[in-house]
Write a protein that holds these residues in place. Structure first.
Motif, PDB file in Angstrom:
ATOM      1  N   ASP A   4       0.860  -1.182   0.000  1.00  0.00           N
ATOM      2  CA  ASP A   4       0.000   0.000   0.000  1.00  0.00           C
ATOM      3  C   ASP A   4       0.892   1.228   0.000  1.00  0.00           C
ATOM      4  O   ASP A   4       1.639   1.466   0.939  1.00  0.00           O
ATOM      5  CB  ASP A   4      -0.890  -0.015   1.244  1.00  0.00           C
ATOM      6  CG  ASP A   4      -1.973   1.045   1.199  1.00  0.00           C
ATOM      7  OD1 ASP A   4      -1.859   1.960   0.361  1.00  0.00           O
ATOM      8  OD2 ASP A   4      -2.912   0.956   1.997  1.00  0.00           O
ATOM      9  N   ALA A   6       0.940   5.372  -0.460  1.00  0.00           N
ATOM     10  CA  ALA A   6       0.215   6.631  -0.593  1.00  0.00           C
ATOM     11  C   ALA A   6       0.909   7.462  -1.656  1.00  0.00           C
ATOM     12  O   ALA A   6       2.102   7.711  -1.582  1.00  0.00           O
ATOM     13  CB  ALA A   6       0.196   7.370   0.743  1.00  0.00           C
ATOM     14  N   LYS A  16      -8.472  11.706  -2.186  1.00  0.00           N
ATOM     15  CA  LYS A  16      -7.561  10.642  -1.784  1.00  0.00           C
ATOM     16  C   LYS A  16      -7.073   9.936  -3.048  1.00  0.00           C
ATOM     17  O   LYS A  16      -7.833   9.731  -3.987  1.00  0.00           O
ATOM     18  CB  LYS A  16      -8.266   9.638  -0.871  1.00  0.00           C
ATOM     19  CG  LYS A  16      -8.738  10.206   0.452  1.00  0.00           C
ATOM     20  CD  LYS A  16      -9.473   9.152   1.266  1.00  0.00           C
ATOM     21  CE  LYS A  16     -10.006   9.722   2.559  1.00  0.00           C
ATOM     22  NZ  LYS A  16     -10.797   8.727   3.323  1.00  0.00           N
ATOM     23  N   LYS A  18      -4.341   6.609  -3.872  1.00  0.00           N
ATOM     24  CA  LYS A  18      -3.385   5.646  -3.337  1.00  0.00           C
ATOM     25  C   LYS A  18      -3.160   4.515  -4.328  1.00  0.00           C
ATOM     26  O   LYS A  18      -3.925   4.336  -5.276  1.00  0.00           O
ATOM     27  CB  LYS A  18      -3.874   5.086  -1.994  1.00  0.00           C
ATOM     28  CG  LYS A  18      -5.184   4.326  -2.051  1.00  0.00           C
ATOM     29  CD  LYS A  18      -5.580   3.857  -0.656  1.00  0.00           C
ATOM     30  CE  LYS A  18      -6.904   3.110  -0.670  1.00  0.00           C
ATOM     31  NZ  LYS A  18      -7.276   2.638   0.688  1.00  0.00           N
ATOM     32  N   ARG A  19      -2.092   3.779  -4.077  1.00  0.00           N
ATOM     33  CA  ARG A  19      -1.724   2.677  -4.956  1.00  0.00           C
ATOM     34  C   ARG A  19      -1.581   1.398  -4.155  1.00  0.00           C
ATOM     35  O   ARG A  19      -0.882   1.369  -3.136  1.00  0.00           O
ATOM     36  CB  ARG A  19      -0.391   2.979  -5.650  1.00  0.00           C
ATOM     37  CG  ARG A  19       0.005   1.957  -6.691  1.00  0.00           C
ATOM     38  CD  ARG A  19       1.364   2.289  -7.284  1.00  0.00           C
ATOM     39  NE  ARG A  19       2.435   1.567  -6.621  1.00  0.00           N
ATOM     40  CZ  ARG A  19       3.638   2.062  -6.394  1.00  0.00           C
ATOM     41  NH1 ARG A  19       3.914   3.319  -6.702  1.00  0.00           N
ATOM     42  NH2 ARG A  19       4.584   1.328  -5.824  1.00  0.00           N
ATOM     43  N   THR A 253      -8.075   4.740  -6.346  1.00  0.00           N
ATOM     44  CA  THR A 253      -7.145   3.686  -5.937  1.00  0.00           C
ATOM     45  C   THR A 253      -6.627   2.930  -7.153  1.00  0.00           C
ATOM     46  O   THR A 253      -7.407   2.457  -7.975  1.00  0.00           O
ATOM     47  CB  THR A 253      -7.815   2.695  -4.974  1.00  0.00           C
ATOM     48  OG1 THR A 253      -8.329   3.402  -3.851  1.00  0.00           O
ATOM     49  CG2 THR A 253      -6.815   1.646  -4.494  1.00  0.00           C
TER      50      THR A 253
END
Length: 266
Positions: A4, A6, A16, A18-19, A253
């Motif tokens: 995970d 950011a 938000k 994120k990856r 995401t």
């Protein structure tokens, strides 16, 4: 196994970003099913409906776990409303149809009411099909099925489950094409797609960027160059379409396998 990370949002507008990186495509599929099922439960509880947007390509295969236990039994499929972020203007039984791809790979295996699966009218021209699809969306907003974004004035889908082409295109929004700059329409048509077939309809960026949640699913080394550019903190003026997906009030995401992020420096 997931990593995970950011990722700094490409602009302050994004809530938000994120990856999630996984060892294999199988791991991506497991996590994506859990993510989608949890969002379904959240929105069904909050608003009594779940509006999910699909893309074509390899995404449908990566969604396969939703049609298996436990999700086949635990998801409230009766509350799902399914849409396409883009569609090829071909008959629904044509090999190029995103509807056929999704039906064969997922929709035929889960009990979503047929009237809540919104395929295009394949008897119309590309322009007619785009206008018709936007009319359907506007009616669903009036009916309370589809939310509206207070921030943008465009429809706010609960989740968009998207893939990306090796050139960084998403939906049928291609690098350098004028449609990437469309600011008014909800659904636009294209008759000169650089990738066949040429006639398509597509959601526009104002709609994509009004989503509550977006999952960007990228698998394989063929996507690595575009992923590297999209995730770089060094932005250039020639943005790829995937870099233009900046949510106004939502959560974006990335779901990627190791090959897709092989060119990214953490």
């Amino acid at each position: 196994m997931a990593t995970d990370v950011a990722v700094p949002a490409p602009s302050a507008a994004a809530s938000k970003w994120k990856r999630l990186t996984f060892d294999t495509e199988e791991d991506v599929a497991v996590s994506l099913a859990k993510y989608t099922a949890e969002l379904s439960a959240k929105f069904v509880a909050e608003r009594g409906a779940f509006t999910a947007v699909l893309s074509g390509g390899t995404l449908i295969e990566t969604l396969r776990k939703l049609a298996e236990p436990p999700y086949l039994e635990t998801v409230d499929w009766s509350k799902w409303h399914v849409f396409w972020v883009d569609e090829r203007v071909v008959p629904k039984d044509h090999a190029d149809s995103n509807y056929k791809l999704a039906y064969d790979g997922l929709l035929s295996k889960v009990p979503i009411p047929a009237g809540q699966v919104y395929a295009i009218n394949d008897a119309l021209s590309a322009e007619g099909a785009a206008d018709d699809y936007e009319t359907i969306l506007r009616q669903l907003v009036k009916n309370g099925v589809l939310a509206m974004s207070a921030a943008t004035g465009f429809p706010k889908f609960d989740v968009m489950l998207l893939g990306m082409g090796p050139d960084g295109h998403i939906a049928s929004l291609f690098p350098g094409h004028p449609l990437v700059n469309e600011k008014q329409k909800w659904v636009a048509h294209i008759t000169d797609s650089p990738k066949p077939p040429p006639e398509r309809i597509t959601f526009t960026f104002p709609v994509i960027n009004s989503s509550a949640y977006v999952a960007m699913v990228v698998i394989g080394a063929g996507k690595a160059g575009a992923v590297q550019k999209a995730l770089s903190d060094k932005k250039t003026s020639d943005l790829l379409p995937v870099e233009m997906a900046v949510l106004q009030d939502g959560e974006f995401t990335w779901f990627a396998d190791q090959e897709a992020v092989s060119m990214v420096r953490n």
